[in-house]
Scaffold this motif. Structure first.
Motif, PDB file in Angstrom:
ATOM      1  N   ASN A  69       0.454  -6.177  12.939  1.00 46.12           N
ATOM      2  CA  ASN A  69      -0.550  -6.077  11.871  1.00 46.12           C
ATOM      3  C   ASN A  69      -1.358  -4.792  11.969  1.00 46.12           C
ATOM      4  O   ASN A  69      -1.588  -4.101  10.962  1.00 46.12           O
ATOM      5  CB  ASN A  69      -1.481  -7.285  11.896  1.00 46.12           C
ATOM      6  CG  ASN A  69      -0.771  -8.565  11.503  1.00 46.12           C
ATOM      7  OD1 ASN A  69       0.239  -8.537  10.807  1.00 46.12           O
ATOM      8  ND2 ASN A  69      -1.286  -9.692  11.952  1.00 46.12           N
ATOM      9  N   LYS A  72       0.875  -1.685  11.235  1.00 44.20           N
ATOM     10  CA  LYS A  72       1.173  -1.601   9.801  1.00 44.20           C
ATOM     11  C   LYS A  72      -0.050  -1.106   9.030  1.00 44.20           C
ATOM     12  O   LYS A  72       0.062  -0.266   8.124  1.00 44.20           O
ATOM     13  CB  LYS A  72       1.606  -2.970   9.288  1.00 44.20           C
ATOM     14  CG  LYS A  72       2.030  -2.969   7.826  1.00 44.20           C
ATOM     15  CD  LYS A  72       2.513  -4.363   7.411  1.00 44.20           C
ATOM     16  CE  LYS A  72       2.931  -4.377   5.934  1.00 44.20           C
ATOM     17  NZ  LYS A  72       3.401  -5.719   5.516  1.00 44.20           N
ATOM     18  N   PHE A  73      -1.212  -1.612   9.380  1.00 46.88           N
ATOM     19  CA  PHE A  73      -2.442  -1.194   8.708  1.00 46.88           C
ATOM     20  C   PHE A  73      -2.711   0.293   8.926  1.00 46.88           C
ATOM     21  O   PHE A  73      -2.967   1.045   7.976  1.00 46.88           O
ATOM     22  CB  PHE A  73      -3.624  -2.021   9.225  1.00 46.88           C
ATOM     23  CG  PHE A  73      -4.963  -1.553   8.726  1.00 46.88           C
ATOM     24  CD1 PHE A  73      -5.411  -1.940   7.472  1.00 46.88           C
ATOM     25  CD2 PHE A  73      -5.755  -0.731   9.503  1.00 46.88           C
ATOM     26  CE1 PHE A  73      -6.642  -1.497   6.996  1.00 46.88           C
ATOM     27  CE2 PHE A  73      -6.980  -0.278   9.040  1.00 46.88           C
ATOM     28  CZ  PHE A  73      -7.425  -0.662   7.788  1.00 46.88           C
ATOM     29  N   SER A  75      -0.698   2.618   9.804  1.00 47.36           N
ATOM     30  CA  SER A  75       0.385   3.478   9.318  1.00 47.36           C
ATOM     31  C   SER A  75       0.136   3.978   7.895  1.00 47.36           C
ATOM     32  O   SER A  75       0.777   4.936   7.455  1.00 47.36           O
ATOM     33  CB  SER A  75       1.725   2.729   9.358  1.00 47.36           C
ATOM     34  OG  SER A  75       2.088   2.416  10.675  1.00 47.36           O
ATOM     35  N   GLN A  76      -0.791   3.353   7.195  1.00 45.40           N
ATOM     36  CA  GLN A  76      -1.097   3.774   5.824  1.00 45.40           C
ATOM     37  C   GLN A  76      -1.868   5.090   5.786  1.00 45.40           C
ATOM     38  O   GLN A  76      -1.968   5.719   4.733  1.00 45.40           O
ATOM     39  CB  GLN A  76      -1.954   2.713   5.124  1.00 45.40           C
ATOM     40  CG  GLN A  76      -1.371   1.325   5.092  1.00 45.40           C
ATOM     41  CD  GLN A  76      -2.372   0.339   4.520  1.00 45.40           C
ATOM     42  OE1 GLN A  76      -2.520   0.230   3.303  1.00 45.40           O
ATOM     43  NE2 GLN A  76      -3.078  -0.356   5.393  1.00 45.40           N
ATOM     44  N   TYR A  77      -2.418   5.489   6.923  1.00 45.08           N
ATOM     45  CA  TYR A  77      -3.343   6.626   6.938  1.00 45.08           C
ATOM     46  C   TYR A  77      -2.727   7.853   7.605  1.00 45.08           C
ATOM     47  O   TYR A  77      -1.857   7.739   8.476  1.00 45.08           O
ATOM     48  CB  TYR A  77      -4.637   6.226   7.656  1.00 45.08           C
ATOM     49  CG  TYR A  77      -5.363   5.115   6.949  1.00 45.08           C
ATOM     50  CD1 TYR A  77      -6.252   5.381   5.917  1.00 45.08           C
ATOM     51  CD2 TYR A  77      -5.125   3.782   7.285  1.00 45.08           C
ATOM     52  CE1 TYR A  77      -6.902   4.353   5.241  1.00 45.08           C
ATOM     53  CE2 TYR A  77      -5.769   2.744   6.607  1.00 45.08           C
ATOM     54  CZ  TYR A  77      -6.653   3.049   5.587  1.00 45.08           C
ATOM     55  OH  TYR A  77      -7.274   2.038   4.920  1.00 45.08           O
ATOM     56  N   ASP A  78      -3.221   9.013   7.198  1.00 47.58           N
ATOM     57  CA  ASP A  78      -2.785  10.275   7.795  1.00 47.58           C
ATOM     58  C   ASP A  78      -3.304  10.341   9.231  1.00 47.58           C
ATOM     59  O   ASP A  78      -4.520  10.278   9.463  1.00 47.58           O
ATOM     60  CB  ASP A  78      -3.324  11.454   6.980  1.00 47.58           C
ATOM     61  CG  ASP A  78      -2.846  12.791   7.500  1.00 47.58           C
ATOM     62  OD1 ASP A  78      -3.350  13.227   8.564  1.00 47.58           O
ATOM     63  OD2 ASP A  78      -1.967  13.399   6.868  1.00 47.58           O
ATOM     64  N   GLN A  82      -7.118  11.320   9.245  1.00 47.67           N
ATOM     65  CA  GLN A  82      -7.904  10.102   9.041  1.00 47.67           C
ATOM     66  C   GLN A  82      -8.045   9.216  10.276  1.00 47.67           C
ATOM     67  O   GLN A  82      -8.894   8.329  10.296  1.00 47.67           O
ATOM     68  CB  GLN A  82      -7.283   9.271   7.909  1.00 47.67           C
ATOM     69  CG  GLN A  82      -7.348   9.961   6.546  1.00 47.67           C
ATOM     70  CD  GLN A  82      -6.697   9.120   5.465  1.00 47.67           C
ATOM     71  OE1 GLN A  82      -5.469   9.019   5.421  1.00 47.67           O
ATOM     72  NE2 GLN A  82      -7.503   8.526   4.599  1.00 47.67           N
ATOM     73  N   GLU A 109      -9.768  -1.113  11.595  1.00 43.69           N
ATOM     74  CA  GLU A 109     -10.562  -0.374  10.606  1.00 43.69           C
ATOM     75  C   GLU A 109     -11.452   0.675  11.269  1.00 43.69           C
ATOM     76  O   GLU A 109     -11.805   1.676  10.650  1.00 43.69           O
ATOM     77  CB  GLU A 109     -11.435  -1.339   9.794  1.00 43.69           C
ATOM     78  CG  GLU A 109     -10.656  -2.333   8.946  1.00 43.69           C
ATOM     79  CD  GLU A 109     -10.300  -3.604   9.698  1.00 43.69           C
ATOM     80  OE1 GLU A 109      -9.874  -4.569   9.044  1.00 43.69           O
ATOM     81  OE2 GLU A 109     -10.457  -3.636  10.940  1.00 43.69           O
ATOM     82  N   VAL A 112     -10.171   4.542  11.495  1.00 46.08           N
ATOM     83  CA  VAL A 112      -9.891   5.403  10.349  1.00 46.08           C
ATOM     84  C   VAL A 112     -11.200   5.900   9.748  1.00 46.08           C
ATOM     85  O   VAL A 112     -12.249   5.259   9.861  1.00 46.08           O
ATOM     86  CB  VAL A 112      -9.058   4.671   9.271  1.00 46.08           C
ATOM     87  CG1 VAL A 112      -7.695   4.309   9.817  1.00 46.08           C
ATOM     88  CG2 VAL A 112      -9.765   3.441   8.753  1.00 46.08           C
ATOM     89  N   GLU A 114     -11.950   6.239   6.637  1.00 49.11           N
ATOM     90  CA  GLU A 114     -12.372   5.490   5.455  1.00 49.11           C
ATOM     91  C   GLU A 114     -13.392   4.423   5.845  1.00 49.11           C
ATOM     92  O   GLU A 114     -13.219   3.716   6.833  1.00 49.11           O
ATOM     93  CB  GLU A 114     -11.157   4.832   4.792  1.00 49.11           C
ATOM     94  CG  GLU A 114     -11.508   4.023   3.553  1.00 49.11           C
ATOM     95  CD  GLU A 114     -10.280   3.377   2.914  1.00 49.11           C
ATOM     96  OE1 GLU A 114     -10.457   2.442   2.126  1.00 49.11           O
ATOM     97  OE2 GLU A 114      -9.149   3.809   3.230  1.00 49.11           O
TER      98      GLU A 114
END
Length: 261
Positions: A69, A72-73, A75-78, A82, A109, A112, A114
């Motif tokens: 989990n 995968k989470f 992996s969405q970010y540079d 990020q 979270e 990152v 964000e």
């Protein structure tokens, strides 16, 4: 009485206590690996400067793909733009590679740039602890390792949770600071859960919230004891003939011995 205490120890051993303060080993962190030495150079040649290679080149240097989990989470970010900036903030607190992996597992979270509406940031969390309680980086690092999920609530929620302990149980600023050091996950507990457990204690023993606060100071795990375990233990001790004034002393004695998971 000895037999009763023995049975009580067994009762605690069967309690399943949700405790996020899982102990981990700390190892020194090499922030950079030395570049490979060059050999066989002309002695008159200028020595080649050693370049320093960053410790983290890719996401799987921080979090294992087996942590499905979280991996995968993230992996969405540079990775460089990020993730590395937030990882750098954690490294500055003294967090090592093992601890980074733990934070990534329980609060990805936080790694990152964000900002999430329902989460805290490393910067805001650490600044709050420094300004309010005078904690240094080493102390903040230990709190994050013990309770990474504190980053899964907003700063406002954290402060409201702390306020509940200050007002309901009349804990001083120094006592709150001690709670953060001893068992910080207590400050992520839902308000209703805290209030309900305090009421359960008062159902069995004639004490008020202020006195429960004294128990919490002595045993930081006290109010986080699972409700069924707390009720069962209180019922058992009173049924076995323990006097009311003895009950809490025994609970405080046995709670730290309860299994952690």
């Amino acid at each position: 009485m000895i037999k009763s205490l023995s049975k009580l120890g067994g009762a605690f051993a069967n309690c399943s206590i949700k405790n996020y303060a899982i102990g981990i080993s700390y190892y020194p962190l090499n922030y950079f690996a030395e570049a490979k030495q060059t050999g066989g150079k002309d002695s008159n040649a200028k020595p080649e400067s050693k370049e320093k290679e960053p410790l983290f080149r890719a996401l799987d240097d921080i979090v294992s793909p087996s942590q499905t989990n979280s991996f995968k989470f993230l992996s969405q970010y540079d990775f460089q733009k990020q993730i590395i900036p937030e990882v750098t903030k954690l490294l500055q607190l003294g967090v090592d590679k093992d601890a980074l992996s733990r934070i990534a597992e329980y609060a990805p979270e936080a790694l990152v740039t964000e900002k999430f509406a329902d989460c805290n940031t490393v910067s805001e969390f650490s600044n709050y602890l420094k300004k309010t309680y005078g904690f240094d980086n080493a102390e903040i690092k230990e709190i994050l390792i013990k309770a990474p999920r504190l980053l899964k609530i907003t700063q406002a929620q954290l402060e409201e949770n702390v306020k509940l302990f200050q007002q309901k149980f009349q804990l001083s600023k120094e006592e709150i600071a001690a709670q953060f050091k001893a068992y910080p996950p207590v400050f992520k507990m839902p308000h209703d859960d805290v209030v309900r457990k305090a009421e359960v204690v008062k159902d069995y023993i004639p004490v008020d919230d202020k006195q429960i606060g004294r128990y919490q100071v002595k045993a930081p795990y006290f109010i986080s004891t699972p409700l069924d375990c707390l009720k069962g233990t209180l019922e058992y001790m009173l049924r076995m003939g323990f006097k009311e004034e003895q009950v809490i002393k025994i609970v405080i004695l046995f709670l730290p011995m309860a299994p952690q998971s």
